[in-house]
Scaffold this motif. Structure first.
Motif, PDB file in Angstrom:
ATOM      1  N   SER A 162     -27.518 -42.553 -28.327  1.00  0.00           N
ATOM      2  CA  SER A 162     -25.961 -42.254 -28.600  1.00  0.00           C
ATOM      3  C   SER A 162     -25.100 -42.988 -27.624  1.00  0.00           C
ATOM      4  O   SER A 162     -25.381 -43.056 -26.202  1.00  0.00           O
ATOM      5  N   ASP A 163     -23.646 -42.839 -27.808  1.00  0.00           N
ATOM      6  CA  ASP A 163     -23.154 -43.629 -26.361  1.00  0.00           C
ATOM      7  C   ASP A 163     -22.831 -42.449 -25.347  1.00  0.00           C
ATOM      8  O   ASP A 163     -22.314 -41.161 -25.544  1.00  0.00           O
ATOM      9  N   PRO A 164     -23.050 -42.346 -24.090  1.00  0.00           N
ATOM     10  CA  PRO A 164     -23.184 -41.502 -23.114  1.00  0.00           C
ATOM     11  C   PRO A 164     -21.959 -41.748 -23.155  1.00  0.00           C
ATOM     12  O   PRO A 164     -21.371 -39.846 -22.248  1.00  0.00           O
ATOM     13  N   ALA A 165     -20.874 -42.350 -23.352  1.00  0.00           N
ATOM     14  CA  ALA A 165     -19.148 -42.421 -22.867  1.00  0.00           C
ATOM     15  C   ALA A 165     -19.002 -40.812 -23.687  1.00  0.00           C
ATOM     16  O   ALA A 165     -17.979 -39.844 -23.500  1.00  0.00           O
ATOM     17  N   GLU A 166     -19.264 -40.878 -25.397  1.00  0.00           N
ATOM     18  CA  GLU A 166     -18.677 -39.765 -25.765  1.00  0.00           C
ATOM     19  C   GLU A 166     -19.910 -38.946 -25.940  1.00  0.00           C
ATOM     20  O   GLU A 166     -19.685 -37.424 -26.440  1.00  0.00           O
ATOM     21  N   ASP A 167     -20.874 -38.662 -25.382  1.00  0.00           N
ATOM     22  CA  ASP A 167     -22.177 -37.400 -24.291  1.00  0.00           C
ATOM     23  C   ASP A 167     -21.142 -36.640 -24.213  1.00  0.00           C
ATOM     24  O   ASP A 167     -21.141 -35.927 -23.691  1.00  0.00           O
ATOM     25  N   VAL A 168     -20.151 -36.887 -23.264  1.00  0.00           N
ATOM     26  CA  VAL A 168     -19.474 -36.367 -22.594  1.00  0.00           C
ATOM     27  C   VAL A 168     -18.616 -36.023 -22.738  1.00  0.00           C
ATOM     28  O   VAL A 168     -18.166 -34.793 -22.330  1.00  0.00           O
ATOM     29  N   VAL A 169     -17.838 -36.447 -23.586  1.00  0.00           N
ATOM     30  CA  VAL A 169     -17.035 -35.648 -24.923  1.00  0.00           C
ATOM     31  C   VAL A 169     -17.614 -34.747 -25.429  1.00  0.00           C
ATOM     32  O   VAL A 169     -16.769 -33.511 -25.511  1.00  0.00           O
ATOM     33  N   ASN A 170     -18.422 -34.694 -25.758  1.00  0.00           N
ATOM     34  CA  ASN A 170     -18.848 -33.564 -26.650  1.00  0.00           C
ATOM     35  C   ASN A 170     -19.667 -32.458 -25.382  1.00  0.00           C
ATOM     36  O   ASN A 170     -19.553 -31.808 -26.574  1.00  0.00           O
ATOM     37  N   ASP A 171     -20.181 -32.918 -24.681  1.00  0.00           N
ATOM     38  CA  ASP A 171     -21.122 -32.493 -23.790  1.00  0.00           C
ATOM     39  C   ASP A 171     -19.285 -31.073 -23.624  1.00  0.00           C
ATOM     40  O   ASP A 171     -19.748 -29.923 -23.050  1.00  0.00           O
ATOM     41  N   SER A 172     -17.851 -31.652 -22.984  1.00  0.00           N
ATOM     42  CA  SER A 172     -16.566 -31.054 -22.492  1.00  0.00           C
ATOM     43  C   SER A 172     -16.444 -29.635 -24.107  1.00  0.00           C
ATOM     44  O   SER A 172     -16.288 -28.564 -23.275  1.00  0.00           O
ATOM     45  N   LYS A 173     -17.150 -29.970 -24.912  1.00  0.00           N
ATOM     46  CA  LYS A 173     -16.561 -28.827 -25.613  1.00  0.00           C
ATOM     47  C   LYS A 173     -17.947 -27.895 -26.307  1.00  0.00           C
ATOM     48  O   LYS A 173     -18.155 -26.673 -27.289  1.00  0.00           O
TER      49      LYS A 173
END
Length: 399
Positions: free
Chosen positions: A16-27
């Motif tokens: 997956s896109d690492p940048a989107e992973d960061v957004v998901n981890d923040s949730k």
């Protein structure tokens, strides 16, 4: 491949896109967080491929599979009765005839199953894709999943089912009239029918309870057992066995067969990131499924299929854009006494001594005015030759 290049490639493997992973981890800690976010793109593609390239046979099995890991995630499970006790749990739908993985889901926790009828009910309903499968299939499952409520729901979808069940499960028969007892003879059968549901109890070494919407209770099948006589000797006896038990033993092993095929050439190894463990398992599913398709095609064409290992080697060679002919040529050369040997062999009189790295210029490369050093030479010709996948000079020289 050098070690550092391998580590560089491995550290950059993402599904997956690492940048989107960061957004998901923040949730994390909220209902919007998706624990499978890092797996979703590849997992969705693998599941779609499993469904697209093969229509399974009539009999299907549903069971769990453990992917070994001790990663500290909320999804890691411990099941003491499994050979692999720690790991990620997957629910697998497999073809009972050949072990083909038709579909799967990754277990993330009880709260993720929405219907409210329990984990086992939701796991089965969630993995059966009626638009893809159609109807008329026979589903086999163990006592973790079997319940009258589930089997009635499957009947409404035009699926038939068979499976062992646990005593005390809701809506199962509680009657003690004419029931089996501990003193019942081996081979004794009792059954009750409730609409489409057939509940059968059979006395073997212990009591076996099974429910089916497919079979009749008994159709003259028998099974051979060893029985101890009063004088202490053993004899073989033939006892009646219910039809659902015979068919359950025949078709329930689809997921176990799939696990067995995957283990033969598994890519699984320790990884620092939990999602890489699942990435490697997805590779295993794809490789195993492609080999089963190869066997099915050979069966239709009435030709001899490759062995599992030979198929995997050929698959790796094609994905890497190389050929396996080098290994074949070297094997043929051995029969003519042309064998690659190290230029600096170990001294038999002193096995502990390791000679210095001795390399010579390859004679085949020098003919092309390219100067590559090699640690290999032909044992018969005493000529230094490269014997690498990217420089198969040994095979070319003797050709």
């Amino acid at each position: 491949m050098p070690r550092d290049r391998w580590l560089s490639i491995s550290s950059n493997v993402h599904m997956s896109d690492p940048a989107e992973d960061v957004v998901n981890d923040s949730k994390k800690g909220t209902s919007d967080h998706d624990p499978l976010f890092r797996l979703k793109p590849l997992m969705t593609e693998i599941k779609a491929a499993c469904k697209s390239f093969y229509q399974p046979n009539k009999n299907l099995a549903i069971d769990e599979r453990m992917v070994a890991t001790k990663a500290k995630t909320g999804m890691t499970q411990y099941i003491k009765d499994k050979p692999t006790k720690w790991g990620f749990k997957l629910f697998i739908l497999a073809d009972s005839s050949n072990g083909y993985t038709s579909s799967f889901t990754v277990y993330t926790g009880k709260a993720k199953f929405p219907t409210g009828f329990g984990l086992s009910y939701d796991a089965v309903v969630g993995i059966l894709d009626k638009p893809y499968l159609g109807s008329g299939y026979h589903i086999y499952c163990d006592n973790f999943y079997t319940s009258p409520q589930l089997f009635r729901h499957l009947s409404s979808l035009h699926f038939r089912a068979c499976g062992t069940y646990r005593e005390g499960r809701k809506e199962t028969p509680k009657s003690t009239v004419n029931a089996l007892s501990k003193k019942s003879q081996r081979g004794t059968i009792r059954w009750i029918r409730d609409g489409d549901l057939l509940f059968v109890k059979w006395m073997d070494t212990r009591e076996v309870s099974i429910c089916s919407t497919i079979h009749q209770a008994y159709t003259t099948e028998k099974v051979t057992r060893r029985q101890k006589k009063r004088d202490g000797t053993w004899e073989k006896v033939s006892i009646p066995v219910p039809t659902p038990v015979v068919e359950y033993n025949k078709y329930m092993g689809g997921v176990d067969l799939s696990d067995q095929l995957i283990q033969y050439t598994s890519a699984h190894h320790k990884a620092h990131r939990w999602y890489k463990t699942m990435f490697l398992h997805f590779v295993d599913i794809a490789t195993c499924s492609s080999y089963i398709l190869h066997k099915e095609l050979c069966k239709e064409q009435k030709s001899t299929p490759l062995t599992h290992r030979a198929f995997t080697e050929e698959l790796c060679a094609q994905l890497a854009g190389v050929t396996t002919e080098v290994q074949t040529t070297v094997a043929a050369d051995r029969t003519t006494h042309h064998t690659p040997l190290p230029i600096a062999p170990l001294d038999p009189a002193n096995p502990a001594h390791k000679p210095a790295d001795t390399r010579k210029y390859c004679e085949h490369c020098k003919a092309s005015k390219v100067y590559n050093k090699t640690p290999w030479q032909c044992g018969t010709c005493q000529v230094a030759l490269c014997n690498f996948l990217e420089r198969p000079c040994f095979a070319h020289w003797h050709a």
